[in-house]
Structure formats: C-alpha cells, structure tokens
Design an enzyme around this catalytic site. Sequence first.
Site, short mmCIF file in Angstrom:
data_model
loop_
_atom_site.label_atom_id
_atom_site.label_comp_id
_atom_site.label_asym_id
_atom_site.label_seq_id
_atom_site.Cartn_x
_atom_site.Cartn_y
_atom_site.Cartn_z
N TYR A 157 0.86 -1.19 0.00
CA TYR A 157 0.00 0.00 0.00
C TYR A 157 0.89 1.23 0.00
O TYR A 157 1.89 1.29 0.73
CB TYR A 157 -0.90 0.02 1.24
CG TYR A 157 -1.72 1.29 1.38
CD1 TYR A 157 -2.99 1.39 0.81
CD2 TYR A 157 -1.22 2.40 2.07
CE1 TYR A 157 -3.74 2.55 0.92
CE2 TYR A 157 -1.96 3.57 2.17
CZ TYR A 157 -3.21 3.64 1.60
OH TYR A 157 -3.95 4.78 1.70
N GLU A 168 -3.09 7.49 -4.30
CA GLU A 168 -3.11 6.24 -3.54
C GLU A 168 -3.05 5.05 -4.50
O GLU A 168 -3.73 5.05 -5.53
CB GLU A 168 -4.39 6.16 -2.71
CG GLU A 168 -4.53 4.89 -1.89
CD GLU A 168 -5.86 4.82 -1.15
OE1 GLU A 168 -5.86 4.95 0.08
OE2 GLU A 168 -6.90 4.66 -1.83
#
Length: 376
Positions: free
Chosen positions: A101, A185
């Site tokens: 992530y 993101e």
Amino acid sequence: MDLYEYQAKELFGRHGIPVPLGDVARTPAEARAIAAEIGAPVVIKAQVKTGGRGKAGGIKAAPGPQAAEEEAGRVLGMDIKGHLTRAVLVEVATVPFEEYYAAFLVDRTAGSFLAMVSAQGGMEIEELAERDPGALVRLPIDPAVGVDAAVAQQLVDKAGLPETAAATLQRLWDVMVTEDALLVEVNPLILTTDQRIVALDGKVTLDDNAAFRHERAPEELTGSLEGRARAKGLNYVKLDGRVGVIGNGAGLVMSTLDVVAGAGADPANFLDIGGGASAQVMADGLEIILSDPDVRSVLVNVFGGITTCDAVATGIVTALELLGERGRARPIVVRLDGNNAEVGRRILSDARHPAVRQVPTMDGAAQLAARLAAGA
C-alpha cells in the site's frame, strides 16, 4: 475532483509508473474488442468512484474475449454503493507475488503532506490501521524537500518494501506535485512474479483550485458533474449519497446535510446557489443534480433573503419545464422560508408539477426526502 481508476492510471503512465495494459469500455462489445487486442486473460473492473468493488461483484476475471463481453455485460449498469457503473476497465490479468500500500495526501491538520506506506496491501486502509496499526508507516513530508531518493529509501526501509519500490514512490510523489493532487493512492502496489513493481489500482483526487494550471481531458472536466457545475459558476461538491441537496448559503447547506444524515440518509452533494442567486442559477443547480444518476430524491432548502423565495420557485418551475420527462423522474422536496416565502409557495402550488412536494420545516423536508430516496 476524484478520478476514475482508468484516469488515475493514465496519469501514472505519463509519469513512468508501470500499470497493467488495458483500456476502458462502455459496452460489452467494446470490452470484447479490447480483450481480443490484449490477447491474454483479462480482468473486468467497474469504474466507480467508491471502494469495495470486489466485494460487490464489480471485478471479474475473464479468460478470453467472449468471457470479457459476458462479464462486462454483468458489471455495466451495476449499482455499487449508490454509484452506477457506466464503464469498465479491461486490463490484462496480473498475478501479484506480494501486495503493498502506498499513498501521499494533504494533511490538513498538520498543514503539510503525509506519506502512508505498508507492506500489507489489498485491503481497506481503515481495516489495516485498526487491525495492525504498526503495519502502516506514516511519515510527514517536508514540502521544501519532497520525496527525493533519501526519503523514498526511508519509506521503503521502514515499511519493508523491496528496494525497487523506491523509484515508484518518487514517481507517485511526482504525480502528487506536478498534477496538483490532494491524494495519490495505490492499493495494491504489487510485486509481480517476475519481480516488477506495478500499480494494480489507482486513486487520485485533484485540487479543483489548481485546474487553471492544467490541460485536462474533456471527460475529466466538462464531462463530470463537478466540471459542468464549475462551468455554470456553481459551488458544487459530489458526495456518496442519494439525496440531492440545494441551498442558499454555505452554512445553510452544511446544516441541511447534517439534517439529511440525521434523517437516516446520505447526501448526494453539496450545492450552494449563493445569497444573490437568480432564477437561472436555481435552474442550473437543479439540472446538475437531476443529471446525477445516484440521486433518488432532491431537497431544496432555501431561506429567502437577497435571493427571494419567489425567484427560487420560478427557477424550479423553469428548470422542470426545460428538463421535461427527466424532471419528473425523481421527487423534489422543497422547503421555502423567509423573504416572499408565501409567494414562492403559491408559484409552486399553481405549477402543480407532479415531482414537487412542499414541506414547511427543514426537519420535515429532510425526513420526507430521506424516505423518498429509500423508496418508501
């Protein structure tokens, strides 16, 4: 402005960030053609501006063109958390060896930027932070320094990512700065079985205030509700709910959002027509909201001052005349109070439009709009 996944990946590609080969389709036939061109197993991914697509059935594997057409037919038109799927991303199926992530965002509380990186990707970041807070590395980013090679290496070391991920983190930061983004993101950022770093997903939020510095594609601006509203001079923000909200004055609109939420529904937008808005502005605002397929009911909450209630009522009637059948498709709850409220109510009553329901109080109007949005 939030971008769709395929738009985010187009940005990534322009900044040298590897993404899976693919293209966007708006019909099952287009999905078949893209899969045939790719010539390998593909994944069909619903293009909606919300998370949880996989759990909702919005991501499907397809071994070939025929399966891609069939799966696209199932996904197109799907309602995912109130978002209607109008397009799918057809891209080559990529097998992750490991999932990570990575995100950069504006930290408004600290008045700076924040990096968040983890060696555990592929799940909702809120779930990860709650289940294993130590797994998520948070590092404030000095705007004067940014994410250079040293900072990228620090993030990789702290999170336990492979060395090859450092260059990708620098490029993601480049997207953040160059494109005037509020959020960049990737979840998951993956290491493939052949040891490549690839952005398997992408979420980008651009700062609307910086739009004048960029040449955006038409779909990113005028094709979006935000872009169309901006072109009309409206103060509009798209939200995730099903009750469209129009009010005059930011304070009243914010209060209306709270009241709608208190009535058990989620607002679909913030739309402030301003203190001196004309009937045309009211008509423009209603047209924008009724163009949102997520909206199931509309709440117009106006306190007449500079903007008189009769002008608002005239704007509503004008808009509904222009919209024709589209204006009849969803109920519109109107609460008018203040300057010329009685005249405004009479204008709406005389129009006898089947979509319009008048309620004298804000709480009552919000409760009715919530019930109508739920189909009650």
